[in-house]
Design an enzyme around this catalytic site. Structure first.
Site, PDB file in Angstrom:
ATOM      1  N   GLY A  53       1.380   4.689   3.655  1.00 55.91           N
ATOM      2  CA  GLY A  53       2.485   3.798   3.284  1.00 55.91           C
ATOM      3  C   GLY A  53       3.692   4.561   2.738  1.00 55.91           C
ATOM      4  O   GLY A  53       4.825   4.329   3.177  1.00 55.91           O
ATOM      5  N   CYS A 111     -10.604   9.646   7.261  1.00 51.63           N
ATOM      6  CA  CYS A 111     -10.677   8.697   8.377  1.00 51.63           C
ATOM      7  C   CYS A 111     -11.685   8.985   9.482  1.00 51.63           C
ATOM      8  O   CYS A 111     -12.274   8.042  10.014  1.00 51.63           O
ATOM      9  CB  CYS A 111      -9.293   8.531   8.978  1.00 51.63           C
ATOM     10  SG  CYS A 111      -8.188   7.748   7.800  1.00 51.63           S
ATOM     11  N   GLY A 114       0.847  -1.206   0.000  1.00 51.12           N
ATOM     12  CA  GLY A 114       0.000   0.000   0.000  1.00 51.12           C
ATOM     13  C   GLY A 114       0.873   1.243   0.000  1.00 51.12           C
ATOM     14  O   GLY A 114       1.538   1.547   0.992  1.00 51.12           O
ATOM     15  N   PHE A 161     -12.114  10.621  19.531  1.00 52.71           N
ATOM     16  CA  PHE A 161     -11.976  11.731  20.494  1.00 52.71           C
ATOM     17  C   PHE A 161     -11.642  13.041  19.787  1.00 52.71           C
ATOM     18  O   PHE A 161     -12.156  14.101  20.141  1.00 52.71           O
ATOM     19  CB  PHE A 161     -10.898  11.411  21.544  1.00 52.71           C
ATOM     20  CG  PHE A 161     -11.432  10.702  22.760  1.00 52.71           C
ATOM     21  CD1 PHE A 161     -12.112   9.508  22.648  1.00 52.71           C
ATOM     22  CD2 PHE A 161     -11.253  11.240  24.025  1.00 52.71           C
ATOM     23  CE1 PHE A 161     -12.612   8.852  23.766  1.00 52.71           C
ATOM     24  CE2 PHE A 161     -11.750  10.602  25.154  1.00 52.71           C
ATOM     25  CZ  PHE A 161     -12.433   9.398  25.030  1.00 52.71           C
ATOM     26  N   LEU A 162     -10.747  12.968  18.804  1.00 53.17           N
ATOM     27  CA  LEU A 162     -10.377  14.198  18.084  1.00 53.17           C
ATOM     28  C   LEU A 162     -11.602  14.769  17.370  1.00 53.17           C
ATOM     29  O   LEU A 162     -11.893  15.968  17.453  1.00 53.17           O
ATOM     30  CB  LEU A 162      -9.258  13.906  17.077  1.00 53.17           C
ATOM     31  CG  LEU A 162      -7.886  13.609  17.683  1.00 53.17           C
ATOM     32  CD1 LEU A 162      -6.923  13.072  16.625  1.00 53.17           C
ATOM     33  CD2 LEU A 162      -7.295  14.867  18.322  1.00 53.17           C
ATOM     34  N   THR A 170      -5.858   1.426   9.711  1.00 51.33           N
ATOM     35  CA  THR A 170      -6.781   1.508  10.841  1.00 51.33           C
ATOM     36  C   THR A 170      -7.852   0.433  10.653  1.00 51.33           C
ATOM     37  O   THR A 170      -8.510   0.409   9.618  1.00 51.33           O
ATOM     38  CB  THR A 170      -7.436   2.899  10.873  1.00 51.33           C
ATOM     39  OG1 THR A 170      -6.387   3.864  10.887  1.00 51.33           O
ATOM     40  CG2 THR A 170      -8.325   3.069  12.084  1.00 51.33           C
ATOM     41  N   TYR A 180      -1.202   7.570   1.224  1.00 46.14           N
ATOM     42  CA  TYR A 180      -0.856   8.697   2.090  1.00 46.14           C
ATOM     43  C   TYR A 180      -0.114   8.242   3.340  1.00 46.14           C
ATOM     44  O   TYR A 180       0.641   9.005   3.927  1.00 46.14           O
ATOM     45  CB  TYR A 180      -2.127   9.455   2.496  1.00 46.14           C
ATOM     46  CG  TYR A 180      -2.678  10.315   1.390  1.00 46.14           C
ATOM     47  CD1 TYR A 180      -2.289  11.644   1.258  1.00 46.14           C
ATOM     48  CD2 TYR A 180      -3.561   9.794   0.450  1.00 46.14           C
ATOM     49  CE1 TYR A 180      -2.778  12.439   0.237  1.00 46.14           C
ATOM     50  CE2 TYR A 180      -4.062  10.579  -0.577  1.00 46.14           C
ATOM     51  CZ  TYR A 180      -3.664  11.908  -0.677  1.00 46.14           C
ATOM     52  OH  TYR A 180      -4.148  12.688  -1.691  1.00 46.14           O
TER      53      TYR A 180
END
Ligand code: NAD
Ligand code: UGA
Length: 458
Positions: A16, A275, A11, A225-226, A131, A14
């Site tokens: 990898g 994400c 991969g 959380f962010l 992720t 952005y």
């Protein structure tokens, strides 16, 4: 050159690309190969025009490429030679049947695991860099260790926390590196091999070790959380607009409390990026699948608030422009989901564009880095849409400017010149609160900023 560890990354996106470039730059003893199915992407990594824009990336790649950093499409050879395989492919949100729109689509992960098994001639360490839902490693291990040749694979979770636009800085000086593994001797050995790699340049006290499931879940939790902080301040921005409180002042006042802290409290048109949404919906789906509906609803509200904020931004534009934007030229300043990247995935600019086109506005998009991606994202939308690299040309004849990305260049434009070329009354909608609103108002603009009282002439 003499290298003692062969690292492969499957991969070349952005994550990898930049991650492996920094590992190669810092670990001269490692031979690092990045492979991808996308031939054009690999060709770009091998050229002077890298496939992604990221400050500082060119220099790092230039130093390491051809020395101990290689980009290739030969995935099978890469697998055969590797000691440690990072998997950094994209796990998108499922679009069909069970879990559609929320669950991770793990079909590429499973294929990758089978591919690793098929082309390995000895056991290896497989590192989850993408992720992933908590407990994905369990399925990975089952597939990897199901071969008839008795090869043993150890799966380690090493989620990536870099943010786009600051990726190189985040990788060179990370807040922390997280490495999770099984609490077995083989797990501990695999974990050590991965932490040793990072310890070449990351202080040991910044390398956190944990069990496999904690590492997987920590990544989803960090993003949740962010994003939650942004949705929280955005919810307050709506309240500010009706009470004449100022959201930047509120954010500053609460952010100086050391228990709250100042970061990620910038009200905006909404959060974007590949994400946050995907990872929260993933968390929602996992919670539901364990019967934890209250947990699922709690996190789902973070995404709902974001959708609402994006829609609210356009509703406010409409209401202030006499309830119609039909036929009006509107210049969108910025299409990237944040500054210093050309990435437009899940950008709030796309939602804003869609709604404006639904209202029959004439949309002109400008962006210093993301125009090519903006074209691709909006190709299927119907309506009047233009792409213009020059912000002055974009604003010519426009009724309004909407700032959707916090590019530094937008702070320093000649707004008097912009105003002179615009229709009257001229509106500015600052979706990032980066402009000098009072000055623009005094110049003659009607100014609407997120979470602030409007400064209007009409
Ligand atoms: P990306 O889409 O930019 O890159 C993924 C790459 O994997 C693509 O180039 C694709 O062609 C390749 N790929 C897919 N399947 C493959 C296969 N079977 N074999 C070889 N190559 C294959 O995605 P990204 O932004 O780099 O994200 C990768 C993962 O990292 C995701 O899980 C994401 O959640 C996570 N992550 C992303 C960021 C970020 O800032 N973008 C930060 C932290 C974590
Ligand atoms: C985010 C996380 O910050 C990274 O730690 C994580 O690794 C990454 O997601 C990931 O897993 O992909 P990224 O999406 O690149 O990184 O960018 P952020 O800086 O987090 O910004 C996300 C969005 O939130 C942007 O649209 C940004 O403009 C917006 N934002 C951010 C706000 O609206 N207000 C803020 O105060 C901060």
């Amino acid at each position: 050159m003499d290298t003692s560890v062969n690292v492969l990354c499957i991969g070349a996106g952005y994550v990898g690309g930049p991650t492996m470039a920094v590992i190669a730059d810092r670990c001269r003893h490692a031979r690092v190969t990045v492979v991808d199915v996308n031939e054009a992407r690999i060709a770009a990594w091998n050229s002077d025009a890298l496939p992604i824009f990221e400050p500082g990336l060119d220099d790092v790649v230039r130093r390491a490429r051809g020395r101990n950093l290689f980009f290739s499409t030969d995935i099978e050879a890469g697998i055969r030679d590797a000691d440690i395989i990072f998997v950094s492919v994209n796990a998108l949100t499922k679009t069909f049947e069970e879990g559609a729109g929320r669950a991770a689509d793990l079909q590429y992960w499973e294929k990758t695991a089978r591919q690793i098994l098929a082309h390995s001639t000895r056991g290896k360490i497989v590192v989850e860099k993408s992720t992933l839902p908590v407990r994905t490693a369990e399925a990975m291990e089952r597939i990897l260790n199901s071969g008839e040749r008795g090869l043993r694979f150890e799966v380690v979770s090493n989620p990536e926390f870099l943010a786009e636009g600051t990726a190189i800085k985040d990788l060179e000086r990370p807040d922390r590196v997280l490495v999770g593994s099984h609490e077995t001797p083989a797990g501990a050995n695999a974990r050590r091999a991965v932490t040793d790699l990072y310890a070449t340049w990351v202080p040991r006290d910044r390398i956190i070790e944990s069990n496999l499931w904690s590492a997987e879940l920590s990544k989803l939790t960090a993003n949740a959380f962010l994003a939650q902080r942004i949705s929280s301040i955005n919810s307050i921005s709506a309240l500010c607009e009706v009470t004449e409180a100022d959201v930047d002042e509120v954010a500053y006042a609460i952010g100086t409390d050391s228990r709250i802290g100042p970061r990620f409290l910038k009200a905006s048109v909404g959060f974007g990026g590949s994400c946050f949404r995907k990872d929260i919906l993933n968390l929602v789906y996992i919670s539901e699948s364990y019967g934890l509906d209250e947990v699922a609803r709690y996190w789902e509200s973070v995404v709902r608030m974001n959708d609402w904020q994006e829609a609210r931004f356009v509703r406010r534009m409409l209401a202030s422009m006499f309830n119609t934007v039909a036929g009006k030229r509107i210049a969108l300043f910025g299409f990237a989901f944040k500054a210093d990247t050309g990435d437009t995935r899940e950008s709030p600019a796309l939602a804003v564009t869609r709604q404006l086109l639904d209202e029959h506005a004439h949309v002109v998009i400008t962006d210093p880095q993301a125009l090519a991606n903006a074209r691709i994202d909006t190709a299927r939308l119907e309506g009047a849409i233009e792409y213009e690299p020059d912000p002055y040309a974009a604003a010519k004849g426009a009724h309004a400017i909407a700032v959707l990305t916090e590019w530094e260049v937008y702070r320093t434009l000649d707004y008097a010149r912009l105003l002179a070329a615009m229709e009257r009354p001229a509106f500015v909608f600052d979706g990032r609160n980066i402009l000098d609103h009072r000055r623009l108002f005094e110049m003659g603009f009607s100014v609407y900023a997120v979470g602030k009282r409007p400064l209007k002439h009409v």
